[in-house]
Design a protein around this motif. Structure first.
Motif, short mmCIF file in Angstrom:
data_model
loop_
_atom_site.label_atom_id
_atom_site.label_comp_id
_atom_site.label_asym_id
_atom_site.label_seq_id
_atom_site.Cartn_x
_atom_site.Cartn_y
_atom_site.Cartn_z
N TRP A 96 57.43 32.89 13.39
CA TRP A 96 56.32 34.68 13.83
C TRP A 96 56.55 35.03 13.36
CZ3 TRP A 96 57.11 34.75 19.89
CH2 TRP A 96 56.59 36.24 20.33
N THR A 145 53.69 42.16 16.50
CA THR A 145 53.48 40.75 15.02
C THR A 145 52.50 41.12 14.43
OG1 THR A 145 54.45 39.76 16.71
CG2 THR A 145 54.17 38.89 14.80
N CYS A 146 51.28 41.59 15.06
CA CYS A 146 50.47 41.62 13.88
C CYS A 146 50.29 42.69 13.14
CB CYS A 146 48.64 41.70 14.76
SG CYS A 146 47.62 41.87 13.84
N VAL A 194 43.90 41.05 18.53
CA VAL A 194 44.53 40.56 19.65
C VAL A 194 43.46 40.84 20.85
CG1 VAL A 194 45.86 40.11 21.24
CG2 VAL A 194 46.77 40.72 18.28
N LEU A 246 50.14 32.20 23.97
CA LEU A 246 51.55 33.35 24.52
C LEU A 246 50.09 32.99 25.53
CD1 LEU A 246 52.22 36.37 22.33
CD2 LEU A 246 53.50 35.18 23.85
N THR A 283 47.73 35.06 13.73
CA THR A 283 47.82 36.12 14.80
C THR A 283 47.35 34.65 16.36
OG1 THR A 283 47.89 37.84 13.73
CG2 THR A 283 46.44 38.04 16.00
N SER A 311 51.36 40.50 20.69
CA SER A 311 50.96 39.58 19.65
C SER A 311 50.52 40.28 18.52
CB SER A 311 50.00 38.95 20.34
OG SER A 311 48.89 38.15 19.18
N LEU A 344 49.01 32.47 17.89
CA LEU A 344 50.75 33.05 18.58
C LEU A 344 49.51 33.56 19.38
CD1 LEU A 344 54.00 33.94 18.82
CD2 LEU A 344 52.95 36.30 17.85
N THR A 345 49.30 34.12 19.42
CA THR A 345 48.22 34.66 20.95
C THR A 345 47.72 33.60 22.28
OG1 THR A 345 47.04 36.16 19.27
CG2 THR A 345 46.17 35.96 21.68
#
Length: 215
Positions: A58, A104-105, A120, A71, A64, A101, A67-68
């Motif tokens: 993660w 996290t970025c 994002v 999601l 990015t 997201s 992950l995005t």
């Protein structure tokens, strides 16, 4: 509420009460369909990354974009599971997924909140989907105090990079508030669960319910 929306999402950081309020809505309104979280509707990729060092994936090895996209893919499949004529109840809607997201970025790539949110949002593009009423629950309207309240409720210390991520997430959520990302915001600081739930229902136009349908 004259016409029920396609989706209602409850959003907010850990320990703010999202699940509790979603359960209460589902119990008191027959017109809804609890749809839960995104990973429940797209389990294979989440099981794959969780099978190893999930935190490392993660916060270190995933991009990015990856992950995005994961999601958003889960969000799309969750939306597709809604039955016609019912309102889907979402545990974290689209704005919250983008906030996750983004936070996290920030911690992974060292960007500012504004830079990460722009990144994002660009990845997400126009994939907003069907109409969604998004309610944000916050422990406090001050980001640092919001983090302090949420972390105290955890019952054990957050470790590693998680405290930085959580602090950033609180800041991202309040940044979104300033830019109108949520339909309504409920400040939970110093308030009982019942009072907060009344506000949630009031924002949704569900304060009075007859025969399981919103008035």
């Amino acid at each position: 509420m004259t016409r029920a929306p396609d989706f209602i999402s409850l959003n907010g950081p850990d320990n703010v009460g999202k699940t509790t309020h979603l359960v209460r809505l589902a119990e008191r309104w027959d017109g809804c369909q609890p749809l839960g979280a995104v990973h429940e509707h797209d389990p294979e990729p989440w099981a794959r990354v969780a099978g190893g060092d999930y935190a490392r994936w993660w916060f270190e090895t995933s991009t990015t974009v990856e992950l995005t996209e994961m999601l958003l893919a889960g969000h799309a499949k969750r939306a597709a599971a809604r039955q016609a004529g019912r309102t889907g109840l979402l545990d974290r809607g689209l704005p919250m997924l983008l906030a996750v997201s983004t936070a996290t970025c920030v911690v992974k790539d060292g960007l500012t909140v504004s830079e990460a949110l722009k990144t994002v949002t660009s990845i997400a593009g126009s994939r907003a989907g069907a109409s969604e009423i998004s309610i944000l629950l916050v422990p406090s309207l001050d980001a640092e105090r919001s983090y302090a309240i949420a972390s105290a409720r955890e019952g054990r210390p957050w470790t590693g990079i998680y405290p930085e991520y959580q602090r950033t997430l609180h800041a991202v959520l309040l940044h979104q508030v300033g830019h109108g990302a949520y339909t309504d915001v409920v400040d939970c600081e110093g308030r009982s669960l019942d009072d907060v739930h009344h506000d949630v229902r009031d924002h949704l136009g569900l304060t009075r319910i007859t025969d399981g349908s919103p008035r």
